[in-house]
Design a protein around this motif. Structure first.
Motif, PDB file in Angstrom:
ATOM      1  N   LEU A  83       1.901  11.045   9.006  1.00 38.76           N
ATOM      2  CA  LEU A  83       1.802  10.321  10.278  1.00 38.76           C
ATOM      3  C   LEU A  83       0.392   9.780  10.496  1.00 38.76           C
ATOM      4  N   ASP A  84      -0.630  10.519  10.076  1.00 37.09           N
ATOM      5  CA  ASP A  84      -2.016  10.035  10.177  1.00 37.09           C
ATOM      6  C   ASP A  84      -2.240   8.771   9.352  1.00 37.09           C
ATOM      7  N   LEU A  85      -1.586   8.687   8.218  1.00 37.20           N
ATOM      8  CA  LEU A  85      -1.791   7.565   7.299  1.00 37.20           C
ATOM      9  C   LEU A  85      -0.846   6.390   7.564  1.00 37.20           C
ATOM     10  N   ALA A  86       0.133   6.581   8.434  1.00 42.96           N
ATOM     11  CA  ALA A  86       1.212   5.598   8.622  1.00 42.96           C
ATOM     12  C   ALA A  86       0.723   4.189   8.934  1.00 42.96           C
ATOM     13  N   ASP A  87      -0.344   4.037   9.682  1.00 48.40           N
ATOM     14  CA  ASP A  87      -0.802   2.684  10.034  1.00 48.40           C
ATOM     15  C   ASP A  87      -1.615   2.024   8.918  1.00 48.40           C
ATOM     16  N   ARG A  88      -1.856   2.738   7.804  1.00 49.98           N
ATOM     17  CA  ARG A  88      -2.635   2.181   6.698  1.00 49.98           C
ATOM     18  C   ARG A  88      -1.825   2.045   5.413  1.00 49.98           C
TER      19      ARG A  88
ATOM     20  N   LEU B 176       2.025  18.354   5.503  1.00 47.80           N
ATOM     21  CA  LEU B 176       2.521  17.116   4.910  1.00 47.80           C
ATOM     22  C   LEU B 176       2.886  16.117   6.005  1.00 47.80           C
ATOM     23  N   ALA B 177       3.587  16.571   7.022  1.00 49.34           N
ATOM     24  CA  ALA B 177       4.010  15.677   8.108  1.00 49.34           C
ATOM     25  C   ALA B 177       2.800  15.102   8.858  1.00 49.34           C
ATOM     26  N   VAL B 178       1.817  15.924   9.130  1.00 52.08           N
ATOM     27  CA  VAL B 178       0.616  15.452   9.851  1.00 52.08           C
ATOM     28  C   VAL B 178      -0.111  14.395   9.020  1.00 52.08           C
ATOM     29  N   ASP B 179      -0.300  14.654   7.726  1.00 49.97           N
ATOM     30  CA  ASP B 179      -0.974  13.668   6.866  1.00 49.97           C
ATOM     31  C   ASP B 179      -0.201  12.358   6.805  1.00 49.97           C
TER      32      ASP B 179
ATOM     33  N   ARG C 123       0.855  -1.181   0.000  1.00 44.83           N
ATOM     34  CA  ARG C 123       0.000   0.000   0.000  1.00 44.83           C
ATOM     35  C   ARG C 123       0.896   1.239   0.000  1.00 44.83           C
ATOM     36  N   LEU C 124       0.722   2.064  -1.046  1.00 37.27           N
ATOM     37  CA  LEU C 124       1.559   3.248  -1.244  1.00 37.27           C
ATOM     38  C   LEU C 124       0.781   4.534  -0.977  1.00 37.27           C
ATOM     39  N   ALA C 125       1.489   5.549  -0.542  1.00 37.75           N
ATOM     40  CA  ALA C 125       0.945   6.907  -0.498  1.00 37.75           C
ATOM     41  C   ALA C 125       2.021   7.850  -1.007  1.00 37.75           C
ATOM     42  N   LEU C 126       1.596   8.821  -1.815  1.00 32.03           N
ATOM     43  CA  LEU C 126       2.499   9.823  -2.351  1.00 32.03           C
ATOM     44  C   LEU C 126       2.289  11.124  -1.590  1.00 32.03           C
ATOM     45  N   PHE C 127       3.375  11.778  -1.230  1.00 35.33           N
ATOM     46  CA  PHE C 127       3.346  13.063  -0.544  1.00 35.33           C
ATOM     47  C   PHE C 127       4.198  14.021  -1.375  1.00 35.33           C
TER      48      PHE C 127
END
Length: 186
Positions: free
Chosen positions: A105-110, A100-103, A7-11
């Motif tokens: 860290l919020d998404l880190a467990d997913r 960016l940092a808050v998003d 599972r990827l997320a782009l920042f």
């Protein structure tokens, strides 16, 4: 290195990525960028961060922001602040690092893998915090640009460094040349 099932997320630090592409002599095609990372894994979210000037009748970044919002990117914007420096020059400030940092860290467990498009050394503690949570972090920037656009401490902290120049053929396009209004492309 990417795994098809992760599972990827782009920042995307918009100002930083734009400056890096410009230093390398190409523009980013965000449709191709999104397709590339859909191919590399299960793309959960693609965030794009930028500050916008309030009060301007036309902002050159507004068409990009609107296009991104309609094409699968989660937009994070805030008003930029305008000020005059000690030499009387007009300056614009609009840092999006905290958002960016808050998003992230919020998404880190997913997510399994975060891809950070920025060379800003201020993100080194964020990369370290994500890694402590079990998230692999790739950083996309450039050491080939003149000057290099990535802070050494960020590149060393990342699990993987991706040279933006090596993505040119996959996500790049020639820079747009300003021309007469009658030649405008939509």
């Amino acid at each position: 290195m990417f795994y098809r099932d992760e599972r990827l997320a782009l920042f995307i630090d918009g100002a930083n990525l734009h400056a890096t592409g410009k230093a390398l002599g190409f523009d980013i095609d965000y449709r191709l960028l999104r397709q590339e990372f859909l191919r590399r894994g299960r793309l959960i979210r693609a965030y794009y961060y930028t500050a916008l000037l309030d009060g301007d009748e036309y902002s050159p970044i507004r068409p990009l922001v609107d296009w991104l919002q309609y094409n699968g990117f989660t937009m994070r914007t805030k008003p930029a602040r305008e000020f005059t420096d000690a030499q009387g020059r007009r300056k614009i400030k609009g840092n999006m690092d905290v958002e960016l940092a808050v998003d992230a860290l919020d998404l880190a467990d997913r997510i399994d893998h975060a891809v950070l498009f920025s060379g800003d050394g201020d993100f080194r503690p964020l990369v370290e915090a994500l890694q402590r949570r079990g998230v692999r972090v790739s950083v996309v920037s450039s050491i080939r640009a003149t000057p290099p656009m990535i802070a050494d401490e960020l590149r060393r902290q990342a699990d993987n460094f991706i040279e933006l120049e090596e993505l040119r053929d996959v996500i790049g396009r020639a820079p747009r040349q300003p021309g007469p209004a009658t030649e405008r492309e939509d």
